[in-house]
Design a protein around this motif. Structure first.
Motif, short mmCIF file in Angstrom:
data_model
loop_
_atom_site.label_atom_id
_atom_site.label_comp_id
_atom_site.label_asym_id
_atom_site.label_seq_id
_atom_site.Cartn_x
_atom_site.Cartn_y
_atom_site.Cartn_z
N GLN A 57 3.70 -5.37 -6.77
CA GLN A 57 3.44 -4.24 -7.66
C GLN A 57 2.37 -4.60 -8.69
O GLN A 57 1.48 -3.81 -8.98
CB GLN A 57 4.72 -3.80 -8.39
N ARG A 58 2.44 -5.81 -9.23
CA ARG A 58 1.42 -6.27 -10.19
C ARG A 58 0.03 -6.22 -9.57
O ARG A 58 -0.93 -5.73 -10.18
CB ARG A 58 1.74 -7.69 -10.66
N LEU A 59 -0.07 -6.67 -8.34
CA LEU A 59 -1.36 -6.69 -7.64
C LEU A 59 -1.83 -5.28 -7.30
O LEU A 59 -3.02 -4.96 -7.43
CB LEU A 59 -1.27 -7.57 -6.40
N LEU A 60 -0.93 -4.42 -6.86
CA LEU A 60 -1.30 -3.04 -6.57
C LEU A 60 -1.80 -2.35 -7.84
O LEU A 60 -2.82 -1.65 -7.81
CB LEU A 60 -0.11 -2.27 -5.98
N ASP A 61 -1.08 -2.54 -8.94
CA ASP A 61 -1.49 -1.93 -10.21
C ASP A 61 -2.86 -2.41 -10.66
O ASP A 61 -3.60 -1.68 -11.31
CB ASP A 61 -0.47 -2.24 -11.32
N ALA A 62 -3.21 -3.65 -10.29
CA ALA A 62 -4.50 -4.22 -10.66
C ALA A 62 -5.61 -3.82 -9.69
O ALA A 62 -6.75 -4.25 -9.84
CB ALA A 62 -4.39 -5.75 -10.70
N GLY A 63 -5.28 -2.98 -8.69
CA GLY A 63 -6.28 -2.55 -7.72
C GLY A 63 -6.60 -3.62 -6.69
O GLY A 63 -7.70 -3.66 -6.16
N MET A 64 -5.61 -4.47 -6.39
CA MET A 64 -5.81 -5.56 -5.44
C MET A 64 -4.82 -5.46 -4.28
O MET A 64 -3.99 -6.34 -4.06
CB MET A 64 -5.67 -6.90 -6.19
N PRO A 65 -4.92 -4.39 -3.49
CA PRO A 65 -3.96 -4.23 -2.39
C PRO A 65 -4.08 -5.29 -1.31
O PRO A 65 -3.08 -5.60 -0.65
CB PRO A 65 -4.27 -2.83 -1.85
N PHE A 66 -5.26 -5.87 -1.12
CA PHE A 66 -5.40 -6.94 -0.12
C PHE A 66 -4.52 -8.12 -0.50
O PHE A 66 -3.83 -8.70 0.33
CB PHE A 66 -6.86 -7.38 -0.01
N HIS A 67 -4.50 -8.44 -1.78
CA HIS A 67 -3.69 -9.55 -2.26
C HIS A 67 -2.20 -9.20 -2.18
O HIS A 67 -1.38 -10.06 -1.87
CB HIS A 67 -4.10 -9.90 -3.69
N ALA A 68 -1.86 -7.94 -2.45
CA ALA A 68 -0.47 -7.50 -2.32
C ALA A 68 -0.01 -7.65 -0.87
O ALA A 68 1.12 -8.06 -0.60
CB ALA A 68 -0.32 -6.06 -2.79
N ALA A 129 18.62 3.22 2.53
CA ALA A 129 17.50 4.10 2.19
C ALA A 129 16.53 3.44 1.21
O ALA A 129 15.34 3.74 1.22
CB ALA A 129 18.02 5.40 1.59
N ARG A 130 17.04 2.53 0.36
CA ARG A 130 16.20 1.89 -0.66
C ARG A 130 16.49 0.39 -0.72
O ARG A 130 17.06 -0.09 -1.70
CB ARG A 130 16.44 2.54 -2.02
N PRO A 131 16.08 -0.34 0.31
CA PRO A 131 16.34 -1.78 0.30
C PRO A 131 15.64 -2.45 -0.89
O PRO A 131 14.47 -2.19 -1.15
CB PRO A 131 15.76 -2.26 1.63
N TYR A 132 16.39 -3.24 -1.63
CA TYR A 132 15.88 -3.92 -2.83
C TYR A 132 15.29 -2.95 -3.84
O TYR A 132 14.42 -3.29 -4.62
CB TYR A 132 14.85 -5.00 -2.46
N GLY A 133 15.76 -1.70 -3.80
CA GLY A 133 15.29 -0.69 -4.74
C GLY A 133 13.94 -0.10 -4.36
O GLY A 133 13.37 0.71 -5.10
N ILE A 134 13.41 -0.48 -3.20
CA ILE A 134 12.10 0.01 -2.76
C ILE A 134 12.25 1.49 -2.39
O ILE A 134 13.12 1.86 -1.60
CB ILE A 134 11.58 -0.81 -1.56
N ASP A 135 11.39 2.31 -2.93
CA ASP A 135 11.43 3.75 -2.73
C ASP A 135 10.80 4.11 -1.38
O ASP A 135 9.68 4.62 -1.32
CB ASP A 135 10.70 4.44 -3.89
N PRO A 165 0.66 2.96 -5.12
CA PRO A 165 2.02 3.51 -5.25
C PRO A 165 2.88 2.67 -6.18
O PRO A 165 2.58 1.52 -6.46
CB PRO A 165 2.55 3.41 -3.82
N LEU A 166 3.96 3.26 -6.63
CA LEU A 166 5.02 2.51 -7.28
C LEU A 166 6.03 2.17 -6.19
O LEU A 166 6.47 3.05 -5.46
CB LEU A 166 5.69 3.34 -8.38
N LEU A 167 6.34 0.91 -6.06
CA LEU A 167 7.23 0.47 -5.00
C LEU A 167 8.68 0.83 -5.26
O LEU A 167 9.45 1.02 -4.33
CB LEU A 167 7.09 -1.05 -4.81
#
Length: 178
Positions: A57-68, A129-135, A165-167
């Protein structure tokens, strides 16, 4: 140089595996040797599922989906086999976003849909439906909407941070589709 043909010998990591030493930009694209780049994600890190989701999530928020995607890939490879498809699907969502941000609309849309199907199928098989709280429902909807946007406007790369996205959803969190 290699064989006098002007070719660069293959980069290797500390264990001798082929691994490019070229710096990368925030979307994982190789830059010229010597250019300033973004630090790569270390490979093979074993994290708890909560740590995996938080780091991705930190990486996605930073605009780094490749790293995520690399964080999800570590979870897929190091976690239990029963969860591999969940983490693999999340990695595909991150790579789909990466391609959309790089301007590869067709590839991005295809990976977003493939990842959405994979995480949905995982929840159907496990009954969670939400493993580990993942939406998962929200991420599936987000992926389908972004894939449709990429298909409708293939000439426009997306801003990875703006559409990430928000995970997890819950108190104080927005749903996956921002």
């Amino acid at each position: 140089m290699d064989g006098g043909r002007g070719e660069r010998s293959r980069d290797r990591d500390d264990e001798g595996r082929a691994r490019s030493a070229r710096p990368r930009d925030g979307l994982g694209r190789p830059l010229p040797y010597g250019a300033a780049g973004v630090e790569r994600q270390p490979e093979g890190v074993v994290r708890s599922p909560d740590e995996t989701v938080a780091e991705a999530q930190r990486l996605l928020d930073a605009g780094m989906p490749f790293h995520a995607h690399e964080v999800f890939e570590d979870a897929w490879k190091s976690g239990p086999a029963s969860e591999a498809e969940l983490w693999r699907g999340l990695a595909q969502l991150a790579v789909g976003l990466t391609h959309g941000a790089r301007g590869n609309a067709k590839g991005g849309a295809r990976l977003l849909l493939r990842g959405a199907n994979r995480i949905r199928e995982h929840t159907e098989l496990t009954g969670e439906a939400r493993p580990y709280g993942i939406d998962v429902p929200g991420l599936t909807l987000w992926a389908r909407h972004l894939a449709a946007r990429l298909e409708e406007e293939p000439e426009h790369a997306v801003d990875a941070a703006a559409v990430s996205p928000l995970l997890r959803s819950g108190p104080g969190r927005q749903p996956a589709a921002r």
